[in-house]
Scaffold this active site. Structure first.
Site, PDB file in Angstrom:
ATOM      1  N   LYS A   1      37.965   3.407  12.307  1.00 48.89           N
ATOM      2  CA  LYS A   1      36.667   3.077  12.918  1.00 48.89           C
ATOM      3  C   LYS A   1      36.607   3.620  14.352  1.00 48.89           C
ATOM      4  O   LYS A   1      35.556   4.020  14.836  1.00 48.89           O
ATOM      5  CB  LYS A   1      36.430   1.562  12.908  1.00 48.89           C
ATOM      6  CG  LYS A   1      36.170   0.967  11.544  1.00 48.89           C
ATOM      7  CD  LYS A   1      34.930   1.527  10.846  1.00 48.89           C
ATOM      8  CE  LYS A   1      33.630   0.991  11.413  1.00 48.89           C
ATOM      9  NZ  LYS A   1      32.452   1.463  10.625  1.00 48.89           N
TER      10      LYS A   1
ATOM     11  N   TYR B   1      42.022   0.408   8.929  1.00 48.38           N
ATOM     12  CA  TYR B   1      40.561   0.279   9.034  1.00 48.38           C
ATOM     13  C   TYR B   1      40.138   0.471  10.487  1.00 48.38           C
ATOM     14  O   TYR B   1      39.295   1.316  10.804  1.00 48.38           O
ATOM     15  CB  TYR B   1      40.109  -1.102   8.532  1.00 48.38           C
ATOM     16  CG  TYR B   1      38.690  -1.445   8.893  1.00 48.38           C
ATOM     17  CD1 TYR B   1      38.407  -2.274   9.989  1.00 48.38           C
ATOM     18  CD2 TYR B   1      37.616  -0.937   8.176  1.00 48.38           C
ATOM     19  CE1 TYR B   1      37.100  -2.583  10.338  1.00 48.38           C
ATOM     20  CE2 TYR B   1      36.308  -1.252   8.520  1.00 48.38           C
ATOM     21  CZ  TYR B   1      36.071  -2.068   9.597  1.00 48.38           C
ATOM     22  OH  TYR B   1      34.767  -2.375   9.965  1.00 48.38           O
TER      23      TYR B   1
HETATM   24  N1  LIG Z   1      31.654  -7.029   7.365  1.00 46.45           N
HETATM   25  C1  LIG Z   1      31.886  -7.197   8.666  1.00 46.45           C
HETATM   26  O1  LIG Z   1      32.215  -8.297   9.150  1.00 46.45           O
HETATM   27  C2  LIG Z   1      31.759  -6.021   9.592  1.00 46.45           C
HETATM   28  C3  LIG Z   1      31.439  -4.752   9.103  1.00 46.45           C
HETATM   29  N2  LIG Z   1      31.283  -3.716   9.975  1.00 46.45           N
HETATM   30  C4  LIG Z   1      30.882  -2.390   9.492  1.00 46.45           C
HETATM   31  O2  LIG Z   1      29.629  -2.569   8.812  1.00 46.45           O
HETATM   32  C5  LIG Z   1      29.474  -1.575   7.798  1.00 46.45           C
HETATM   33  C6  LIG Z   1      29.081  -2.226   6.497  1.00 46.45           C
HETATM   34  O3  LIG Z   1      30.097  -3.127   6.156  1.00 46.45           O
HETATM   35  P1  LIG Z   1      29.912  -4.029   4.841  1.00 46.45           P
HETATM   36  O4  LIG Z   1      28.472  -4.079   4.487  1.00 46.45           O
HETATM   37  O5  LIG Z   1      30.659  -5.298   5.081  1.00 46.45           O
HETATM   38  O6  LIG Z   1      30.703  -3.159   3.750  1.00 46.45           O
HETATM   39  P2  LIG Z   1      30.468  -3.070   2.180  1.00 46.45           P
HETATM   40  O7  LIG Z   1      31.782  -2.727   1.575  1.00 46.45           O
HETATM   41  O8  LIG Z   1      29.740  -4.262   1.688  1.00 46.45           O
HETATM   42  O9  LIG Z   1      29.480  -1.809   2.045  1.00 46.45           O
HETATM   43  C7  LIG Z   1      29.946  -0.501   2.210  1.00 46.45           C
HETATM   44  C8  LIG Z   1      29.237   0.378   1.198  1.00 46.45           C
HETATM   45  O10 LIG Z   1      29.678   1.738   1.388  1.00 46.45           O
HETATM   46  C9  LIG Z   1      29.971   2.277   0.099  1.00 46.45           C
HETATM   47  N3  LIG Z   1      30.897   3.397   0.154  1.00 46.45           N
HETATM   48  C10 LIG Z   1      32.235   3.335   0.374  1.00 46.45           C
HETATM   49  N4  LIG Z   1      32.760   4.576   0.276  1.00 46.45           N
HETATM   50  C11 LIG Z   1      31.739   5.438  -0.003  1.00 46.45           C
HETATM   51  C12 LIG Z   1      31.643   6.843  -0.242  1.00 46.45           C
HETATM   52  N5  LIG Z   1      32.718   7.630  -0.213  1.00 46.45           N
HETATM   53  N6  LIG Z   1      30.434   7.372  -0.508  1.00 46.45           N
HETATM   54  C13 LIG Z   1      29.333   6.589  -0.560  1.00 46.45           C
HETATM   55  N7  LIG Z   1      29.343   5.243  -0.357  1.00 46.45           N
HETATM   56  C14 LIG Z   1      30.541   4.692  -0.072  1.00 46.45           C
HETATM   57  C15 LIG Z   1      30.576   1.079  -0.642  1.00 46.45           C
HETATM   58  O11 LIG Z   1      30.631   1.326  -2.036  1.00 46.45           O
HETATM   59  P3  LIG Z   1      31.803   0.576  -2.861  1.00 46.45           P
HETATM   60  O12 LIG Z   1      31.576  -0.907  -2.686  1.00 46.45           O
HETATM   61  O13 LIG Z   1      31.609   1.044  -4.281  1.00 46.45           O
HETATM   62  O14 LIG Z   1      33.110   1.028  -2.260  1.00 46.45           O
HETATM   63  C16 LIG Z   1      29.594  -0.019  -0.249  1.00 46.45           C
HETATM   64  O15 LIG Z   1      28.459  -0.018  -1.069  1.00 46.45           O
HETATM   65  C17 LIG Z   1      30.808  -0.844   7.749  1.00 46.45           C
HETATM   66  O16 LIG Z   1      30.709   0.382   8.453  1.00 46.45           O
HETATM   67  C18 LIG Z   1      31.795  -1.769   8.474  1.00 46.45           C
HETATM   68  O17 LIG Z   1      32.827  -1.023   9.084  1.00 46.45           O
HETATM   69  C19 LIG Z   1      31.448  -3.871  11.329  1.00 46.45           C
HETATM   70  C20 LIG Z   1      31.784  -5.103  11.847  1.00 46.45           C
HETATM   71  C21 LIG Z   1      31.967  -6.264  11.021  1.00 46.45           C
HETATM   72  C1  LIG Z   2      42.148 -16.774   5.669  1.00 48.69           C
HETATM   73  C2  LIG Z   2      41.574 -17.259   6.976  1.00 48.69           C
HETATM   74  C3  LIG Z   2      42.624 -17.370   8.039  1.00 48.69           C
HETATM   75  C4  LIG Z   2      40.448 -16.340   7.434  1.00 48.69           C
HETATM   76  C5  LIG Z   2      39.234 -16.380   6.485  1.00 48.69           C
HETATM   77  C6  LIG Z   2      38.103 -15.588   7.093  1.00 48.69           C
HETATM   78  C7  LIG Z   2      38.395 -14.073   7.169  1.00 48.69           C
HETATM   79  C8  LIG Z   2      38.311 -13.461   5.783  1.00 48.69           C
HETATM   80  C9  LIG Z   2      37.385 -13.447   8.152  1.00 48.69           C
HETATM   81  C10 LIG Z   2      37.529 -14.074   9.546  1.00 48.69           C
HETATM   82  C11 LIG Z   2      37.235 -12.966  10.563  1.00 48.69           C
HETATM   83  C12 LIG Z   2      36.626 -11.869   9.690  1.00 48.69           C
HETATM   84  C13 LIG Z   2      36.503 -10.499  10.228  1.00 48.69           C
HETATM   85  C14 LIG Z   2      36.473  -9.419   9.355  1.00 48.69           C
HETATM   86  C15 LIG Z   2      36.707  -9.585   7.875  1.00 48.69           C
HETATM   87  C16 LIG Z   2      36.753 -11.049   7.399  1.00 48.69           C
HETATM   88  C17 LIG Z   2      37.455 -11.942   8.409  1.00 48.69           C
HETATM   89  C18 LIG Z   2      38.907 -11.481   8.607  1.00 48.69           C
HETATM   90  C19 LIG Z   2      36.394  -8.004   9.856  1.00 48.69           C
HETATM   91  C20 LIG Z   2      37.826  -7.458   9.874  1.00 48.69           C
HETATM   92  C21 LIG Z   2      35.510  -7.123   8.944  1.00 48.69           C
HETATM   93  C22 LIG Z   2      35.375  -5.698   9.437  1.00 48.69           C
HETATM   94  C23 LIG Z   2      35.242  -5.549  10.902  1.00 48.69           C
HETATM   95  O1  LIG Z   2      34.732  -4.527  11.362  1.00 48.69           O
HETATM   96  C24 LIG Z   2      35.793  -6.552  11.829  1.00 48.69           C
HETATM   97  C25 LIG Z   2      35.749  -7.965  11.275  1.00 48.69           C
HETATM   98  C26 LIG Z   2      36.435  -8.932  12.219  1.00 48.69           C
HETATM   99  C27 LIG Z   2      36.260 -10.377  11.703  1.00 48.69           C
END
Ligand SMILES: NC(=O)C1=CN([C@@H]2O[C@H](COP(=O)(O)OP(=O)(O)OC[C@H]3O[C@@H](n4cnc5c(N)ncnc54)[C@H](OP(=O)(O)O)[C@@H]3O)[C@@H](O)[C@H]2O)C=CC1
Ligand SMILES: CC(C)CCC[C@@H](C)[C@H]1CC[C@H]2C3=C(CC[C@]12C)[C@@]1(C)CCC(=O)C[C@@H]1CC3
Length: 343
Positions: free
Chosen positions: A147, A143
């Site tokens: 990214k 991942y």
């Molecule tokens: N969550 C976090 O803590 C963090 C997230 N990010 C970034 O934020 C962004 C959003 O993350 P998040 O909202 O958590 O992710 P989600 O998985 O909730 O949302 C991603 C969406 O993209 C869709 N998707 C995946 N593949 C495709 C494709 N080929 N064509 C069209 N749509 C697609 C997914 O569909 P489906 O579910 O069906 O696969 C989903 O609806 C990402 O870019 C992630 O890298 C950055 C830092 C932290």
């Molecule tokens: C099982 C426990 C030790 C941890 C429970 C919480 C974790 C699921 C989350 C704590 C930090 C989070 C995190 C992300 C996903 C969920 C956690 C690991 C990311 C990897 C999501 C995508 C990103 O871009 C970076 C995030 C860093 C922090």
């Protein structure tokens, strides 16, 4: 940007059916934009939204969604907690290049990428990290690897007639969060949340989703010819770094679960996670297993990783809209179905 300036402007949110994407959609609608959503599945219904279903890796799927679009928000990704190398490279790298090609073919001038603060993280402490830190040389998972490549692709595409910017959130949480809160609760329910990993004093940024949305929309509204933000990356956080285990404990106790009290040595849990990873790799031909405790999640749970958002404050006037305590309360209140009913 004045409200009158937003009228008639179309914003396309690629991944708008996901956690962050849908929050971006809702805020854009509140601000008076017309909104298109592009995603694999229609995950919600809203009469104000024009929904396009398709695969972002296919330009022919993207082009209809891009007609007359003012700005594209690209926040799609395969699940960050999966471990599918091919899918990550297909969607985050090839797919992002396809989005850029489609933007140029459709005459779209602006692209806001949701990157990640983790692009500089390789399992070692990052304390008040700035955007000038180098990309991780040895990303800890596919991942993060993709990214990094994705952010490079988007920022390198910035030019005099195509303006790009990358927003780097960290540890997003909030209502409808599919990763942070559900995984934490699931781990607690499985009895695996009795111990803190390490001394419990590692400081981390967690960012409320509404603040991440605010940073994205600020960037889009600053993305103009000659703007200093063009071609740059920006950390967007709550600007309130917190002990990792204090944050998780607030979430757990808020939902009626016991918070971990004792400590396990970081190195011990890390070694177990590495052994687990090898076993899962060997079993892959027979069964796909996605352990919660991976070297990445254990490192995130046991090291410092917080980031400066001074550049966003200076260049875009960013300021978090919701403080951490209010954000945690809003999040806990939004998950009644995860509340502990066994007490
Ligand atoms: N969550 C976090 O803590 C963090 C997230 N990010 C970034 O934020 C962004 C959003 O993350 P998040 O909202 O958590 O992710 P989600 O998985 O909730 O949302 C991603 C969406 O993209 C869709 N998707 C995946 N593949 C495709 C494709 N080929 N064509 C069209 N749509 C697609 C997914 O569909 P489906 O579910 O069906 O696969 C989903 O609806 C990402 O870019 C992630 O890298 C950055 C830092 C932290
Ligand atoms: C099982 C426990 C030790 C941890 C429970 C919480 C974790 C699921 C989350 C704590 C930090 C989070 C995190 C992300 C996903 C969920 C956690 C690991 C990311 C990897 C999501 C995508 C990103 O871009 C970076 C995030 C860093 C922090």
């Amino acid at each position: 940007m004045e409200a009158t300036d937003r009228q008639g402007k179309i914003c396309l949110v690629v991944g708008g059916g996901g956690f962050l994407g849908r929050h971006i959609v809702e805020k854009l609608l509140d601000r008076g934009y017309e909104v298109h959503v592009f995603d694999l599945r229609e995950t919600f219904k809203d009469d104000r939204v024009t929904y396009f279903l398709g695969d972002l890796c296919k330009k022919e799927d993207l082009l209809p969604a891009m007609k007359d679009v003012f700005v594209v928000f690209h926040c799609a990704t395969p699940s960050p907690l999966s471990n599918n190398k091919e899918l990550f490279h297909k969607v985050n790298c090839h797919g992002t290049k396809t989005i850029i090609e489609a933007c140029k073919e459709a005459g779209v001038k602006r692209l806001v990428l949701t990157s990640s603060a983790s692009v500089v993280y390789e399992g070692k402490d990052v304390e008040n990290g700035t955007e000038d830190l180098p990309y991780a040389c040895k990303p800890m998972d596919y991942y993060t690897e993709t990214k990094i490549l994705q952010e490079k692709i988007v920022l390198e595409a910035n030019s005099d007639d195509f303006f790009t910017v990358a927003i780097r959130p960290h540890g997003i949480f909030g209502p409808r969060d599919p990763h942070m809160v559900p995984t934490t609760v699931r781990t607690a329910k499985a009895g695996k949340m009795k111990f803190k990993i390490g001394d419990g004093k590692n400081i981390v940024d967690f960012t409320f989703v509404e603040n991440v949305v605010h940073g994205h929309i600020l960037a889009a509204e600053h993305l103009e010819p000659g703007s200093k933000i063009c071609g740059k990356a920006y950390h967007i956080t709550n600007d309130e770094p917190i002990f990792f285990w204090d944050f998780l404990s607030k979430i757990l106790t808020g939902l009626g679960y016991n918070a971990p009290k004792k400590n396990l040595p970081f190195w011990l849990v890390y070694i177990i996670a590495v052994i687990l990873q090898v076993i899962c790799f060997l079993l892959k031909p027979i069964k796909q297993i996605h352990p919660t405790f991976t070297p990445m999640t254990v490192s995130l749970a046991g090291t410092h990783h917080y980031y400066s958002c001074q550049r966003a404050i200076a260049d875009m006037g960013y300021k978090p809209l919701v403080n951490l305590d209010d954000a945690i309360q809003k999040t806990v209140d939004s998950f009644p179905e995860l509340r502990n009913t066994s007490k």
